[in-house]
Scaffold this active site. Sequence first.
Site, PDB file in Angstrom:
ATOM      1  N   ASN A   1     101.735  95.824 -42.677  1.00 21.93           N
ATOM      2  CA  ASN A   1     101.788  96.308 -41.310  1.00 21.93           C
ATOM      3  C   ASN A   1     100.688  97.327 -41.079  1.00 21.93           C
ATOM      4  OD1 ASN A   1     104.094  95.023 -41.997  1.00 21.93           O
ATOM      5  ND2 ASN A   1     105.418  96.291 -40.769  1.00 21.93           N
TER       6      ASN A   1
ATOM      7  N   GLN B   1      97.169 102.528 -27.110  1.00 19.80           N
ATOM      8  CA  GLN B   1      98.170 102.667 -26.043  1.00 19.80           C
ATOM      9  C   GLN B   1      98.573 104.126 -25.851  1.00 19.80           C
ATOM     10  OE1 GLN B   1     101.136 100.101 -27.694  1.00 19.80           O
ATOM     11  NE2 GLN B   1     100.166  98.210 -26.989  1.00 19.80           N
TER      12      GLN B   1
ATOM     13  N   SER C   1     107.664  96.471 -23.700  1.00 19.84           N
ATOM     14  CA  SER C   1     108.100  95.659 -22.567  1.00 19.84           C
ATOM     15  C   SER C   1     108.951  94.511 -23.051  1.00 19.84           C
ATOM     16  CB  SER C   1     106.898  95.115 -21.781  1.00 19.84           C
ATOM     17  OG  SER C   1     106.156  94.206 -22.566  1.00 19.84           O
ATOM     18  N   GLY C   2     109.680  93.917 -22.125  1.00 25.26           N
ATOM     19  CA  GLY C   2     110.466  92.729 -22.418  1.00 25.26           C
ATOM     20  C   GLY C   2     110.193  91.679 -21.376  1.00 25.26           C
TER      21      GLY C   2
ATOM     22  N   ASP D   1     110.376  89.119 -33.913  1.00 21.64           N
ATOM     23  CA  ASP D   1     109.337  88.589 -33.039  1.00 21.64           C
ATOM     24  C   ASP D   1     108.132  88.061 -33.803  1.00 21.64           C
ATOM     25  OD1 ASP D   1     108.481  91.152 -33.748  1.00 21.64           O
ATOM     26  OD2 ASP D   1     108.506  91.927 -31.704  1.00 21.64           O
TER      27      ASP D   1
END
Length: 497
Positions: A290, A298, A16-17, A231
């Site tokens: 990571n 999800q 999403s943004g 981000d």
Amino acid sequence: MTRRATVAAVDLGAASGRVMVAGVSPDGVALAEAHRFGNGPVRLLDTLHWDALRLYAEVLAGLRAAVAEHPDLASVGIDSWAVDYGLLDRDGALLGNPVHYRDGRTDGVMDAVVAKLGAEWLYATTGLQLLPFNTLFQLAAAADTPAVAAAERMLLIPDLLSYWLTGVAGTEVTNASTTQLLDVRTREWSAELVARAGLPARLLGELRRPGDPAGVVRDMGLPVTAVGSHDTASAVVAVPAESERFAYISCGTWSLVGVELPEPVLSAASREANFTNEAGVDGTVRYLRNVMGLWVLQESMRAWGALDVAKLLAGAAREPALGTLVDVDDPAFLPPGDMPGRIAAACVASGQPVPVSPAAFTRCIVDSLALAHRRAVRQASALSGRDVDAVHIVGGGARNALLCQLTADACGLPVVAGPVEATALGNALVQARALGVVHGGLADLRALLRRTQELRFYKPEAGAEAAWQAAEARVHPPAEPHHSSRTLTLAASADLD
């Protein structure tokens, strides 16, 4: 000194943004959502792409909404996931939609490039973990294509959107540090690496630092300020730590787990553990690994259909602890598709019972993710020499109370959860500092957030260490390397929604 400013933070994640509006003053930060939109891959024939033009249209819509509500808007900053890029021709036209980092075009490319350059030299130069979709390997995979032949410039996703808004091109350094093309010591492009890899040097342009001006949005007169455009770089700015002795988990689609350092760690042990040294704001190093993150949950939920996540987690909390565990960093879990089926296959292969319900699958995923957090936090501390007194979980995962508590139990450390919108807050604070609204270093910005943001605290359960130690031995038996290179090279970063 300006006492207050209103800025827009454009924060793009893999799912999403959002365009967030932040009112920043020395007394605190107030954040409101101006526009939110979905994001996801688009498959064209055999290639997975991002719909970059739609993203640009959504960003424009969000900025127009923000300006309409806040005519005094003083600046905008853009951040997104890492590694993916657009190619521009000599006229500045986009040469095809950017390819998604989960696309299979890089299969086998990393091994060939590493064999050519040498793993030791590559790590000593870039300090970066080996991930199959790092920009270096994406460019190597595309090296013989007409698009690369015609390209004059490569822009990472936030820089591409900034260019379209302003007509001014530049590459922000925190995101550039994820490409495996940047020299980890000088924070400049490595001309030697580019030459040895056989890539066109013309693709790599001028670098920007967080706080630098980056043009003005045409038709709006709105200045653009470079922020930590990766981000995670912006999210780490907003970690509300009280001292340097903290680990962070920027938890969303991926979990970025690490510590903040003044210098990179380039030891052989660090390279073998596949830890990365990415550029942070104010010259810091984000030393991290990571972990596959909430992607596994999800994608499982997508397979199950419409399920309420709160009810699913409540059901998972009632399931037996540490009953079935998987290595969430196994490359089998990287692509989209039938995630529950792949978890079931991993359970069968390891001789464990297969979960029988979505709640049981969810408990397996959350337990396994907490275990991966434990491994990464402990290794980051050991490899860097940085003692850790607390773990900060920021991003969407801070809402997941079960995961936060299990991470506290697994790490044997208190967990501070929040802020949820850490990336937007870090983005906004860097803009506000560039505008002269707030002053000081990261410690000052973090103190401001501690006074104004909602945080939740989780204490580790007493006596839990033995159970988590046994769980660790089940997933990574002592006879094996603590974390196999096969697994680590395919655990990924870039998003980091």
